[in-house]
Design a protein around this motif. Sequence first.
Motif, PDB file in Angstrom:
ATOM      1  N   TRP A 144       0.867  -1.188   0.000  1.00 11.79           N
ATOM      2  CA  TRP A 144       0.000   0.000   0.000  1.00 11.79           C
ATOM      3  C   TRP A 144       0.902   1.237   0.000  1.00 11.79           C
ATOM      4  O   TRP A 144       1.602   1.514   0.957  1.00 11.79           O
ATOM      5  CB  TRP A 144      -0.887  -0.055   1.232  1.00 11.79           C
ATOM      6  N   ASP A 145       0.885   1.968  -1.115  1.00 11.68           N
ATOM      7  CA  ASP A 145       1.705   3.167  -1.289  1.00 11.68           C
ATOM      8  C   ASP A 145       3.154   2.940  -0.850  1.00 11.68           C
ATOM      9  O   ASP A 145       3.684   3.628   0.034  1.00 11.68           O
ATOM     10  CB  ASP A 145       1.102   4.353  -0.517  1.00 11.68           C
ATOM     11  N   PRO A 146       3.828   1.969  -1.467  1.00 15.30           N
ATOM     12  CA  PRO A 146       5.191   1.639  -1.032  1.00 15.30           C
ATOM     13  C   PRO A 146       6.193   2.742  -1.329  1.00 15.30           C
ATOM     14  O   PRO A 146       6.007   3.570  -2.221  1.00 15.30           O
ATOM     15  CB  PRO A 146       5.514   0.383  -1.860  1.00 15.30           C
ATOM     16  N   SER A 222      -2.506   5.231  -3.899  1.00 10.96           N
ATOM     17  CA  SER A 222      -3.279   6.471  -3.793  1.00 10.96           C
ATOM     18  C   SER A 222      -2.407   7.686  -4.038  1.00 10.96           C
ATOM     19  O   SER A 222      -2.887   8.812  -3.980  1.00 10.96           O
ATOM     20  CB  SER A 222      -3.927   6.574  -2.401  1.00 10.96           C
ATOM     21  N   ARG A 223      -1.092   7.445  -4.305  1.00  7.83           N
ATOM     22  CA  ARG A 223      -0.148   8.549  -4.495  1.00  7.83           C
ATOM     23  C   ARG A 223       0.667   8.265  -5.749  1.00  7.83           C
ATOM     24  O   ARG A 223       1.602   7.459  -5.719  1.00  7.83           O
ATOM     25  CB  ARG A 223       0.785   8.663  -3.289  1.00  7.83           C
ATOM     26  N   ARG A 224       0.339   8.895  -6.820  1.00 10.98           N
ATOM     27  CA  ARG A 224       1.058   8.664  -8.073  1.00 10.98           C
ATOM     28  C   ARG A 224       2.309   9.529  -8.102  1.00 10.98           C
ATOM     29  O   ARG A 224       2.251  10.747  -7.998  1.00 10.98           O
ATOM     30  CB  ARG A 224       0.153   8.956  -9.263  1.00 10.98           C
ATOM     31  N   THR A 225       3.454   8.888  -8.247  1.00  7.97           N
ATOM     32  CA  THR A 225       4.730   9.582  -8.323  1.00  7.97           C
ATOM     33  C   THR A 225       5.494   9.035  -9.519  1.00  7.97           C
ATOM     34  O   THR A 225       5.223   7.918  -9.977  1.00  7.97           O
ATOM     35  CB  THR A 225       5.561   9.350  -7.050  1.00  7.97           C
ATOM     36  N   PRO A 226       6.472   9.782 -10.037  1.00 10.52           N
ATOM     37  CA  PRO A 226       7.274   9.257 -11.151  1.00 10.52           C
ATOM     38  C   PRO A 226       7.951   7.936 -10.811  1.00 10.52           C
ATOM     39  O   PRO A 226       8.018   7.027 -11.647  1.00 10.52           O
ATOM     40  CB  PRO A 226       8.289  10.376 -11.398  1.00 10.52           C
ATOM     41  N   ALA A 227       8.474   7.813  -9.577  1.00  9.89           N
ATOM     42  CA  ALA A 227       9.138   6.568  -9.183  1.00  9.89           C
ATOM     43  C   ALA A 227       8.162   5.403  -9.187  1.00  9.89           C
ATOM     44  O   ALA A 227       8.490   4.294  -9.629  1.00  9.89           O
ATOM     45  CB  ALA A 227       9.763   6.731  -7.800  1.00  9.89           C
ATOM     46  N   LEU A 228       6.948   5.652  -8.711  1.00  8.69           N
ATOM     47  CA  LEU A 228       5.943   4.586  -8.676  1.00  8.69           C
ATOM     48  C   LEU A 228       5.535   4.167 -10.086  1.00  8.69           C
ATOM     49  O   LEU A 228       5.358   2.969 -10.363  1.00  8.69           O
ATOM     50  CB  LEU A 228       4.715   5.052  -7.890  1.00  8.69           C
ATOM     51  N   GLU A 229       5.416   5.126 -10.972  1.00  2.82           N
ATOM     52  CA  GLU A 229       5.042   4.798 -12.352  1.00  2.82           C
ATOM     53  C   GLU A 229       6.146   4.014 -13.053  1.00  2.82           C
ATOM     54  O   GLU A 229       5.875   3.068 -13.806  1.00  2.82           O
ATOM     55  CB  GLU A 229       4.720   6.086 -13.122  1.00  2.82           C
ATOM     56  N   SER A 230       7.397   4.366 -12.794  1.00  2.00           N
ATOM     57  CA  SER A 230       8.512   3.624 -13.381  1.00  2.00           C
ATOM     58  C   SER A 230       8.548   2.198 -12.840  1.00  2.00           C
ATOM     59  O   SER A 230       8.809   1.233 -13.573  1.00  2.00           O
ATOM     60  CB  SER A 230       9.836   4.326 -13.080  1.00  2.00           C
ATOM     61  N   TRP A 231       8.297   2.075 -11.554  1.00  2.00           N
ATOM     62  CA  TRP A 231       8.276   0.747 -10.924  1.00  2.00           C
ATOM     63  C   TRP A 231       7.134  -0.095 -11.474  1.00  2.00           C
ATOM     64  O   TRP A 231       7.289  -1.287 -11.711  1.00  2.00           O
ATOM     65  CB  TRP A 231       8.162   0.921  -9.420  1.00  2.00           C
ATOM     66  N   ARG A 232       6.005   0.557 -11.706  1.00  2.00           N
ATOM     67  CA  ARG A 232       4.856  -0.156 -12.267  1.00  2.00           C
ATOM     68  C   ARG A 232       5.212  -0.762 -13.620  1.00  2.00           C
ATOM     69  O   ARG A 232       4.861  -1.914 -13.913  1.00  2.00           O
ATOM     70  CB  ARG A 232       3.671   0.797 -12.401  1.00  2.00           C
ATOM     71  N   ALA A 233       5.925  -0.005 -14.434  1.00  2.00           N
ATOM     72  CA  ALA A 233       6.336  -0.514 -15.745  1.00  2.00           C
ATOM     73  C   ALA A 233       7.307  -1.687 -15.591  1.00  2.00           C
ATOM     74  O   ALA A 233       7.248  -2.663 -16.344  1.00  2.00           O
ATOM     75  CB  ALA A 233       6.966   0.605 -16.562  1.00  2.00           C
ATOM     76  N   ALA A 234       8.188  -1.592 -14.586  1.00  2.00           N
ATOM     77  CA  ALA A 234       9.177  -2.652 -14.383  1.00  2.00           C
ATOM     78  C   ALA A 234       8.536  -3.944 -13.901  1.00  2.00           C
ATOM     79  O   ALA A 234       9.081  -5.035 -14.114  1.00  2.00           O
ATOM     80  CB  ALA A 234      10.225  -2.188 -13.373  1.00  2.00           C
ATOM     81  N   SER A 249      -7.348   9.702   0.374  1.00  2.00           N
ATOM     82  CA  SER A 249      -8.265  10.300   1.340  1.00  2.00           C
ATOM     83  C   SER A 249      -7.515  11.034   2.447  1.00  2.00           C
ATOM     84  O   SER A 249      -8.052  11.943   3.078  1.00  2.00           O
ATOM     85  CB  SER A 249      -9.142   9.210   1.969  1.00  2.00           C
ATOM     86  N   GLY A 250      -6.261  10.610   2.723  1.00  2.00           N
ATOM     87  CA  GLY A 250      -5.505  11.227   3.803  1.00  2.00           C
ATOM     88  C   GLY A 250      -6.051  10.900   5.178  1.00  2.00           C
ATOM     89  O   GLY A 250      -5.618  11.472   6.177  1.00  2.00           O
ATOM     90  N   ALA A 251      -7.003   9.953   5.255  1.00  2.00           N
ATOM     91  CA  ALA A 251      -7.658   9.668   6.529  1.00  2.00           C
ATOM     92  C   ALA A 251      -6.704   9.079   7.563  1.00  2.00           C
ATOM     93  O   ALA A 251      -6.851   9.313   8.754  1.00  2.00           O
ATOM     94  CB  ALA A 251      -8.832   8.718   6.304  1.00  2.00           C
ATOM     95  N   TRP A 252      -5.733   8.306   7.117  1.00  2.00           N
ATOM     96  CA  TRP A 252      -4.820   7.691   8.088  1.00  2.00           C
ATOM     97  C   TRP A 252      -3.585   8.559   8.336  1.00  2.00           C
ATOM     98  O   TRP A 252      -3.041   8.568   9.430  1.00  2.00           O
ATOM     99  CB  TRP A 252      -4.380   6.307   7.612  1.00  2.00           C
ATOM    100  N   ASP A 253      -3.147   9.301   7.331  1.00  2.00           N
ATOM    101  CA  ASP A 253      -1.877  10.006   7.400  1.00  2.00           C
ATOM    102  C   ASP A 253      -2.075  11.477   7.728  1.00  2.00           C
ATOM    103  O   ASP A 253      -1.810  12.365   6.927  1.00  2.00           O
ATOM    104  CB  ASP A 253      -1.123   9.850   6.074  1.00  2.00           C
ATOM    105  N   SER A 254      -2.542  11.736   8.916  1.00  2.00           N
ATOM    106  CA  SER A 254      -2.755  13.113   9.347  1.00  2.00           C
ATOM    107  C   SER A 254      -2.602  13.171  10.856  1.00  2.00           C
ATOM    108  O   SER A 254      -2.721  12.153  11.545  1.00  2.00           O
ATOM    109  CB  SER A 254      -4.153  13.611   8.950  1.00  2.00           C
ATOM    110  N   ASP A 255      -2.357  14.349  11.365  1.00  2.00           N
ATOM    111  CA  ASP A 255      -2.240  14.507  12.804  1.00  2.00           C
ATOM    112  C   ASP A 255      -3.555  14.140  13.488  1.00  2.00           C
ATOM    113  O   ASP A 255      -3.567  13.569  14.576  1.00  2.00           O
ATOM    114  CB  ASP A 255      -1.856  15.953  13.125  1.00  2.00           C
ATOM    115  N   ALA A 256      -4.663  14.441  12.815  1.00  2.00           N
ATOM    116  CA  ALA A 256      -5.974  14.130  13.385  1.00  2.00           C
ATOM    117  C   ALA A 256      -6.210  12.629  13.499  1.00  2.00           C
ATOM    118  O   ALA A 256      -7.009  12.168  14.317  1.00  2.00           O
ATOM    119  CB  ALA A 256      -7.077  14.751  12.530  1.00  2.00           C
TER     120      ALA A 256
END
Length: 280
Positions: A144-146, A222-234, A249-256
């Motif tokens: 999950w979002d490695p 849930s977070r598209r980054t260039p590194a993730l897209e390159s890894w997806r191709a690999a 959603s950011g529901a887990w990764d917040s101070d709240a």
Amino acid sequence: MAPDYSLRPSKMTIRYFAANGRLLLGGLHHTARLHGRSAAVLLCNPFGEEAARAHRTYRVLAGRLDGRGYAALRFDYAGTGDSAGDGAEFGLSDWLDDIVAAAAELRRESGSARLVLVGLRLGATLAALATARRDLRARHLVMWDPVIDGPQYLRDLASAHRAYLRSEMGDSGWRDHLRVDADGVPAEALGSEITATLAQELAGVDLMRELPRAEHLTVVSSRRTPALESWRAALQGSPAPRWIELPDSGAWDSDAALNAAVVPMDAIMAILGRIEELSP
């Protein structure tokens, strides 16, 4: 008719278990079920503040797994959470050993030979590296979002640290006192020390070079980054991974998230569904 696992009484046991000469705290979720599932599930924590923020999400996920008849183990790595040891003494290599030990503990307690590894952020990366570097055999790996690129992750930790302090103190009261080296590696991130050894280990993480080894691979993104897209191709080989894209959603990764009841149920239900699909 398929067994109705949701109606089985559940039980959670919190205790320490021995791992590599130290004690790790684990929470084992297991059901008094008549029909055993075909695999047990090991949940691998993220790093630092992300682990604290993900605690409730992991608790809910483990409870849902329990309710559906899966044994599930949550645990703290050495030197983190409530496990034994000083955080400055341990690093990535130790945590990979801890994952292997926790997997063995889960297999003993559940009686299941098949293992599903689930990890969030750095926890997903550690789970993948345990299969690649420690030859940990897994029926299914859920990432999950490695973290794909270790050096970028270290820079992201520095940015997150600064952003949090700025938001708490305001632009007028905040001064940047974070120590970073020439490569942008911070000395700490939101209260978690990053020792020279840990920084070196994290800087060496590159999932483009160390592809995970598992019978089945699921990536929840849930977070598209260039590194993730390159890894997806690999990763497009045989067998090809299942890719599940969800909004951030950011529901887990917040101070709240530390004091809230809100968790990203879309991701939790997607993970549950995929585990049931491959390990009925």
